[in-house]
Write a protein that holds these residues in place. Structure first.
Motif, PDB file in Angstrom:
ATOM      1  N   ARG A   1     -22.638  19.179 -42.961  1.00 54.14           N
ATOM      2  CA  ARG A   1     -21.984  19.953 -41.670  1.00 54.14           C
ATOM      3  C   ARG A   1     -20.525  20.299 -41.969  1.00 54.14           C
ATOM      4  NH1 ARG A   1     -23.602  18.662 -35.802  1.00 54.14           N
ATOM      5  NH2 ARG A   1     -25.799  18.714 -35.753  1.00 54.14           N
ATOM      6  N   GLN A   2     -20.053  19.833 -42.827  1.00 55.67           N
ATOM      7  CA  GLN A   2     -18.464  20.122 -43.001  1.00 55.67           C
ATOM      8  C   GLN A   2     -18.617  21.329 -43.542  1.00 55.67           C
ATOM      9  OE1 GLN A   2     -16.212  18.655 -41.479  1.00 55.67           O
ATOM     10  NE2 GLN A   2     -15.049  17.367 -43.027  1.00 55.67           N
TER      11      GLN A   2
ATOM     12  N   PHE B   1     -19.820  14.371 -33.504  1.00 52.12           N
ATOM     13  CA  PHE B   1     -20.046  15.490 -34.624  1.00 52.12           C
ATOM     14  C   PHE B   1     -21.502  15.653 -35.100  1.00 52.12           C
ATOM     15  CE2 PHE B   1     -20.317  15.721 -39.342  1.00 52.12           C
ATOM     16  CZ  PHE B   1     -19.458  16.682 -39.465  1.00 52.12           C
ATOM     17  N   PHE B   2     -22.334  14.818 -34.822  1.00 51.57           N
ATOM     18  CA  PHE B   2     -23.842  15.008 -35.085  1.00 51.57           C
ATOM     19  C   PHE B   2     -24.567  15.307 -33.679  1.00 51.57           C
ATOM     20  CE2 PHE B   2     -22.752  12.101 -38.600  1.00 51.57           C
ATOM     21  CZ  PHE B   2     -23.163  13.102 -39.766  1.00 51.57           C
ATOM     22  N   ARG B   3     -23.618  15.861 -32.800  1.00 51.34           N
ATOM     23  CA  ARG B   3     -24.380  15.987 -31.473  1.00 51.34           C
ATOM     24  C   ARG B   3     -25.630  16.890 -31.646  1.00 51.34           C
ATOM     25  NH1 ARG B   3     -20.050  18.538 -32.402  1.00 51.34           N
ATOM     26  NH2 ARG B   3     -20.118  21.069 -32.377  1.00 51.34           N
ATOM     27  N   ALA B   4     -26.638  16.369 -30.603  1.00 49.71           N
ATOM     28  CA  ALA B   4     -27.919  16.876 -30.623  1.00 49.71           C
ATOM     29  C   ALA B   4     -28.689  16.759 -31.723  1.00 49.71           C
ATOM     30  CB  ALA B   4     -27.695  18.583 -30.233  1.00 49.71           C
ATOM     31  N   SER B   5     -28.365  16.118 -32.756  1.00 46.62           N
ATOM     32  CA  SER B   5     -29.264  15.651 -33.761  1.00 46.62           C
ATOM     33  C   SER B   5     -29.928  14.442 -33.771  1.00 46.62           C
ATOM     34  CB  SER B   5     -28.358  15.533 -35.016  1.00 46.62           C
ATOM     35  OG  SER B   5     -27.660  14.376 -35.068  1.00 46.62           O
TER      36      SER B   5
ATOM     37  N   ASP C   1     -27.474  11.540 -33.068  1.00 43.16           N
ATOM     38  CA  ASP C   1     -26.984  11.420 -31.999  1.00 43.16           C
ATOM     39  C   ASP C   1     -27.893  10.699 -30.910  1.00 43.16           C
ATOM     40  OD1 ASP C   1     -25.218  11.935 -29.636  1.00 43.16           O
ATOM     41  OD2 ASP C   1     -25.984  13.730 -29.273  1.00 43.16           O
TER      42      ASP C   1
ATOM     43  N   ARG D   1     -17.901   9.092 -26.153  1.00 42.90           N
ATOM     44  CA  ARG D   1     -18.776  10.464 -26.696  1.00 42.90           C
ATOM     45  C   ARG D   1     -18.678  11.462 -25.501  1.00 42.90           C
ATOM     46  NH1 ARG D   1     -23.944  11.699 -25.320  1.00 42.90           N
ATOM     47  NH2 ARG D   1     -24.929  13.139 -26.669  1.00 42.90           N
TER      48      ARG D   1
ATOM     49  N   LEU E   1     -17.275  15.094 -25.858  1.00 43.05           N
ATOM     50  CA  LEU E   1     -18.190  16.351 -25.747  1.00 43.05           C
ATOM     51  C   LEU E   1     -17.877  17.325 -24.740  1.00 43.05           C
ATOM     52  CD1 LEU E   1     -21.770  14.753 -25.844  1.00 43.05           C
ATOM     53  CD2 LEU E   1     -20.659  16.360 -27.615  1.00 43.05           C
ATOM     54  N   GLU E   2     -16.967  16.761 -23.845  1.00 40.11           N
ATOM     55  CA  GLU E   2     -16.275  17.724 -22.965  1.00 40.11           C
ATOM     56  C   GLU E   2     -15.479  18.451 -23.609  1.00 40.11           C
ATOM     57  OE1 GLU E   2     -14.860  15.673 -19.361  1.00 40.11           O
ATOM     58  OE2 GLU E   2     -16.902  15.293 -18.580  1.00 40.11           O
TER      59      GLU E   2
ATOM     60  N   ASN F   1     -16.191  21.781 -26.110  1.00 40.85           N
ATOM     61  CA  ASN F   1     -16.417  23.022 -25.605  1.00 40.85           C
ATOM     62  C   ASN F   1     -15.367  23.766 -25.012  1.00 40.85           C
ATOM     63  OD1 ASN F   1     -19.260  22.579 -26.120  1.00 40.85           O
ATOM     64  ND2 ASN F   1     -19.443  21.371 -24.173  1.00 40.85           N
TER      65      ASN F   1
ATOM     66  N   ARG G   1     -12.869  26.020 -29.959  1.00 42.29           N
ATOM     67  CA  ARG G   1     -13.315  27.192 -30.770  1.00 42.29           C
ATOM     68  C   ARG G   1     -12.230  27.822 -31.370  1.00 42.29           C
ATOM     69  NH1 ARG G   1     -14.550  29.330 -26.067  1.00 42.29           N
ATOM     70  NH2 ARG G   1     -16.629  28.315 -25.715  1.00 42.29           N
TER      71      ARG G   1
ATOM     72  N   ARG H   1     -12.019  26.198 -34.683  1.00 39.39           N
ATOM     73  CA  ARG H   1     -12.993  26.393 -35.624  1.00 39.39           C
ATOM     74  C   ARG H   1     -13.050  27.851 -36.045  1.00 39.39           C
ATOM     75  NH1 ARG H   1     -17.105  23.873 -31.582  1.00 39.39           N
ATOM     76  NH2 ARG H   1     -17.115  21.804 -32.304  1.00 39.39           N
TER      77      ARG H   1
ATOM     78  N   GLU I   1     -14.984  20.808 -39.433  1.00 40.19           N
ATOM     79  CA  GLU I   1     -15.496  20.213 -37.865  1.00 40.19           C
ATOM     80  C   GLU I   1     -14.726  18.880 -38.096  1.00 40.19           C
ATOM     81  OE1 GLU I   1     -16.803  21.671 -35.889  1.00 40.19           O
ATOM     82  OE2 GLU I   1     -17.524  20.014 -34.674  1.00 40.19           O
ATOM     83  N   SER I   2     -14.519  18.267 -39.115  1.00 46.29           N
ATOM     84  CA  SER I   2     -13.875  16.747 -38.904  1.00 46.29           C
ATOM     85  C   SER I   2     -12.439  16.843 -38.317  1.00 46.29           C
ATOM     86  CB  SER I   2     -13.966  15.995 -40.433  1.00 46.29           C
ATOM     87  OG  SER I   2     -13.439  16.814 -41.324  1.00 46.29           O
TER      88      SER I   2
END
Lengths: 720, 325
Positions: A701-702, B137-141, B144, B212, B216-217, B220, B225, B228, B234-235
């Motif tokens: 992911r990184q 970090f692994f959201r929706a995986s 997670d 968590r 997550l709030e 977004n 953004r 990024r 991401e970390s």
């Protein structure tokens, strides 16, 4: 993490709750469930307190450790005192004199010379011979600054026990600030005790913080004859008084100790006699942290006492006379750890970290098998560990009772008697013992438990019948017939035509009590009677009992001393609870019974007394104020390394007789408690298996583009 | 800020009086002074005179809250409520009904409570935040989803199960630590390992779920953004930017409980034989010792108020936009 932390502690057994340096030492490990409230012998009365006080204080008498029925023998006294009775004119009466003739009873007690107190700062003297004073009796703030616990005092000393110390303690029973629980009882007997209390009260009105030197206030009922002899004068014949002389209430307290502990600075630091007892007994309390641990250690000044050379038949075979004649105590130190919950307590016992244990209901099936004949044996798991089972019938009675003041179940009419009998038959205490006590109990045929003089072996003919020589509860049909005779055929009141509604008053509430209360309802349903449970909190229930407002209730009594008087007085009219606040919870009054009680309590154990007791029990059985309940059996377990243990329900100073084999204990502990590490390695491996792909995914992911991360998919948005 | 703190402390006075009054009313609705005396004196051979003496010696012989026989201000001062409550505001807790000094006992018993609470709090925070951050970090995986299921499962199990299960597995079966007990100094470590592990495991489900959600709030928000878009890993986005901005709700939960952690845990201390303040309260309730119950409720209230004030102050430290006035 666990392995790292624990290995840092360098322990032989990782789960050993005690320091490693205690390994191989002559220590006994025990527990306590609740903090003792009082260790002052004038106040202490609970069983969890007496397990400490009885080892520290030495009243004049004690019970023989091995002989049964219980026998009094001298402890600090030279011999068991024989009371001398006098009439109102001062003439000496013989031993069997009628109680009504006795105006006073005199107990002259001679104590053994050469008994010394444990080391204690209260005894430390300083100064010259002409101006000697006590070093720690007038502590100033500077001195107090360095003191947090009793052990912080740099010096200790001792002195010889004298008769004056016993007299001082008896005076303390009347001290208005001490609130001795037996003061109310003793003012009935000890001459001048009530007036003495009033006299002290007046002095306290002037300054309630000041120490009262009780040596300066004479009490007519107690006097010092010489250095080793004192005399107690009772206002009436009271043969049971000698049993009180075996309780810590009548142990010695030196005036120096009383003076020492009355200093306000020490009270503020919680250094009081209630916390740090001072005695002449085999042990002294060296650590009192009842939030965690209490430790008794051998009193270096203890004179030594010989282990008994004779006991009951069977004691020799049981190995209880192996140490006959040897000097006690055998154990150097006793560690009591706070253990509030049953599960850790039981598991620690199985791990060998407690030397003995009771058997709770939760662990009963794991420990004990009950055969079809009702005999208890240990399970193979227990025998495999070398554990022994000791059983005894407690000197207690648990019973259901009728409030005799109640208009429905109470009273002395034939109708009420028959109703009570019917209920007594229906209430199947054999079933109760089996379900709720794991079979640990003997259904009561009368109020006196086995082991106490006057225990009635014959069956109660109103509730039981003899089948093959064994008592069998009468049939429910017999109970229904009695109910019909009482005017309640099939549970309906003939007079009103209404179903009979009865009430069970109890302090049992909540889900834990549901099974018991359902059992009570079920018993009454056998007679088609509806039982309404009136549950309330403990305080309200007690109030109801004091007001005589309960109808049917459960109650219990643990013996103070092994005499039938201590049970039969539970049915003695002038001792009723309502109005008189006595211990007769059923408020039972029968003049014939009361008259016999007056005779019985002054008789010596023998055929005449047995005959009177039998007559009394017959009267009570006929009237049926009780449901007769049961006498509980006490089961206890002990490891093979604990020796010289004999159940002694009434005697409490039993630690000095016990012996441990620390070598065997250490070997067993090592065998039973070696750490099992493979699950730890398994968990670490599993974590590695889980973390590795996660870490790979993380790295992946990184490396992913910021753009793809910045635009979460629909499912990602919904993940919140 | 000083004015704000002083104002909040002044607000605390009526709150504490109210708390004290409610405690007093609740206690004496259930237990009369006579009941308290009887519990302390025991049932056997007890007479009314002994009860009266005991009450007089401890000031329970006065009217509860209003003394009609007194005059002037004494109508309120010559009462059990006033005598037992007034000194609390000077933190003089007085003596328990058995005569022991309550302040002394509190000072002794706060350390075992802290010995469990502080490591549990710090290690728990680290674990919960780290795991929550990883789940974010692994959201929706699948990771997670598995984490969420595990979290909900852990939350759904009673703390009693963890305690008894922990004792059974770690102490009884594996013989790794003592099943219960306590010691002083470094020797306490072996007794603290199990309660701390049990505390961590029982709290990990709710903790990670809560953090968590917070993360997550934040994820977004626009600043994330932007970060990024700048091409940050991401970390870095999560542990540097998101974590910092998520501090306010985290602080809300943590700082408010900081002062009160030394009040101890009722169940844990009882099961593990830890001589802390939690078991002190339980023992006092069982013994109907109003003096201790009152002191501990008062202390708990004071600490809670301090916790709330500290929370407000901490806002200003982590969010420069917040000003206390």
């Amino acid at each position: 993490m666990i392995a790292g932390l624990i290995s840092a502690c360098e322990m032989q057994q990782w789960n050993n709750p005690y320091p490693d340096e205690e390994s191989g030492k002559n220590i006994l490990y025990s527990s306590f469930a609740a903090r003792p409230k009082h260790l002052d012998p004038a106040q202490s009365y609970s069983s969890n307190e007496v397990q400490f006080t009885a080892q520290i204080y030495e009243p004049p008498l004690q019970y023989h450790y091995l002989k049964r029925p219980y026998q009094l023998e001298p402890l600090a006294a030279e011999w068991v005192p024989v009371p001398i009775y006098y009439d109102a004119q001062g003439n000496e009466l013989d031993e069997g004199a009628e109680a009504s003739l006795v105006a006073k009873a005199v107990y002259e007690i001679k104590i053994k010379p050469g008994i010394h107190y444990q080391p204690h700062p209260a005894f430390v003297r300083t100064g010259t011979q002409d101006e000697e004073h006590f070093l720690y009796h007038d502590l100033n703030n500077k001195q107090l600054g360095d003191i947090d616990v009793l052990g912080d005092f740099a010096q200790t000393a001792s002195r010889e026990l004298t008769a004056a110390d016993y007299v001082y303690q008896i005076k303390r029973l009347a001290h208005p600030k001490i609130h001795s629980p037996i003061f109310g009882l003793m003012i009935e007997y000890i001459d001048g005790l009530f007036d003495y209390s009033k006299e002290l009260g007046k002095q306290l009105e002037a300054d309630d913080k000041a120490w009262i030197d009780l040596r300066n206030h004479e009490l007519s009922g107690v006097e010092i004859i010489d250095r080793y002899t004192y005399r107690i004068t009772l206002k009436a014949k009271y043969p049971q008084f000698q049993y009180w002389l075996a309780m810590p209430f009548f142990a010695p307290i030196p005036w120096e100790v009383d003076r020492f502990y009355t200093q306000p600075g020490l009270t503020k630091k919680n250094i009081t006699l209630d916390w740090y007892p001072v005695g002449t007994g085999p042990y002294m309390l060296t650590v009192n942290n009842p939030n965690r641990q209490m430790i008794l250690e051998r009193n270096p000044n203890f004179r030594g006492e010989a282990y008994p050379s004779e006991g009951e038949p069977g004691d020799k075979a049981a190995g209880l006379l192996v140490d006959a004649g040897k000097t006690m105590p055998f154990i150097d130190k006793v560690v009591f750890s706070l253990e509030k919950e049953g599960i850790p307590y039981w598991n620690k016992f199985l791990q060998g970290y407690y030397d003995s244990s009771g058997v709770a209901s939760d662990s009963f099936d794991q420990a004990v098998n009950i055969s079809g004949g009702g005999d208890a044996t240990l399970t193979s798991e227990m025998t495999g560990r070398g554990i022994d089972l000791l059983t005894t019938v407690a000197t207690s009675t648990y019973y259901g009772g009728f409030n005799m003041l109640d208009p429905v179940v109470g009273g002395y009419s034939e109708r009420a008697r028959l109703l009570r009998r019917a209920i007594a038959i229906a209430l199947d205490y054999e079933e109760f013992i089996s379900i709720f006590n794991n079979g640990r109990g003997i259904p009561g045929q009368g109020p006196i438990p086995p082991g106490i003089f006057g225990h009635e072996e014959a069956i109660n003919p109103y509730v039981y019948e003899s089948v093959d020589g064994r008592p069998q509860r009468k049939s429910i049909e017999a109970a229904r017939a009695l109910l019909a005779q009482a005017g309640y055929p099939d549970g309906v009141d003939e007079k009103s035509g209404e179903p009979l509604l009865l009430y069970y008053d109890t302090a049992a509430v909540g889900p834990e009590a549901k099974a018991t209360l359902d059992w009570w309802r079920k018993q009454f349903r056998k007679l088609n009677l509806q039982l309404v449970i009136r549950s309330t909190d403990y305080n309200r229930f007690q109030q109801k009992m004091r007001d005589g407002k309960a109808q049917i209730f459960s109650w219990g009594w643990n013996a103070d001393y092994p005499d039938p008087e201590n049970f039969l007085f539970l049915l003695y009219g002038p001792n009723k609870k309502a109005e008189l606040n006595g211990e007769n919870a059923a408020n039972y009054i029968n003049k014939e019974f009361d008259a016999l009680f007056e005779d019985m309590k002054n008789l010596a154990n023998g055929p005449e007394r047995a005959s009177v007791i039998k007559e009394m029990i017959d009267i009570a059985r006929k009237d049926g104020p009780w449901l007769w309940g049961f006498h509980p059996k006490v089961f206890s377990l002990q490891h093979a390394w604990l020796k010289n243990t004999k159940p002694a329900d009434v005697a409490n100073n039993t630690l000095k007789y016990k012996r441990v084999d620390p070598v065997l204990r250490d070997a067993r502990r090592a065998e039973w408690n070696s750490p099992i590490l493979w699950p730890l390695y398994l968990i670490i491996s599993l974590l590695a298996i889980v973390i590795t792909p996660a870490f790979i995914a993380y790295k992946k992911r990184q490396r992913a583009s910021a753009l793809s991360s910045a635009s979460p998919s629909r499912s990602e948005r919904g993940a919140i | 800020m000083l004015a704000y703190i002083i104002r909040r402390l002044l607000y605390a006075i009526p709150i504490l009086i109210g708390v004290n009054l409610i405690t007093f009313a609740l206690f004496f609705v259930v237990n009369t002074p006579d009941d308290v005396a009887r519990v302390h004196l025991g049932d056997k051979y007890l007479n009314e005179e002994a009860v009266a003496n005991w009450k007089a010696a401890r000031g329970y012989d006065k009217p509860l809250i209003y003394n009609a026989d007194a005059s002037g201000i004494d109508k309120f001062q010559e009462t059990i409520f006033f005598e037992k409550s007034a000194k609390l505001f000077a933190f003089d807790f007085g003596a328990a009904d058995d005569g022991r000094d309550i302040g002394y006992d509190i000072r002794q018993r706060m350390w075992p409570s802290l010995a469990i609470a502080i490591p549990s709090l710090i290690i728990g925070l680290l674990i919960n935040i780290t795991v929550a951050m990883m789940l974010a970090f692994f959201r929706a995986s699948y990771i997670d989803i598995a984490g969420v299921i595990a979290g909900v499962t852990l939350m759904s199990i009673s703390s009693m199960f963890y305690i008894i299960g922990g004792q059974y597995l770690i102490s009884k079966s594996l013989h790794l630590v003592p099943i219960s007990g306590y010691d002083e100094g470094l020797s306490a470590i072996k007794f603290l390992v199990l309660p701390i592990i049990v505390g961590l495991i029982s709290g990990i489900g709710s903790g990670t779920r809560w953090y968590r959600t917070i993360f997550l709030e934040e994820i977004n928000c626009d600043y994330v953004r932007t970060a990024r878009a700048k091409g940050l890993f991401e970390s870095v986005v999560l542990f540097k930017h998101v974590l910092k901005n998520a501090m306010i709700p985290i602080l809300t939960g943590v700082v408010v409980i900081l002062p009160s952690i030394f009040m101890g845990s009722l169940v844990t201390e009882s099961f593990f034989g830890i001589p802390g303040l939690g078991s002190y309260v339980i023992d006092a309730i069982r013994a109907q010792d109003f003096a201790i119950v009152r002191a501990m409720v008062f202390l708990g209230s004071v600490l809670y108020i301090i916790g709330l004030i500290l929370t407000d102050i901490s806002y200003t430290l982590v969010d420069p936009r917040v000003r206390l006035g």
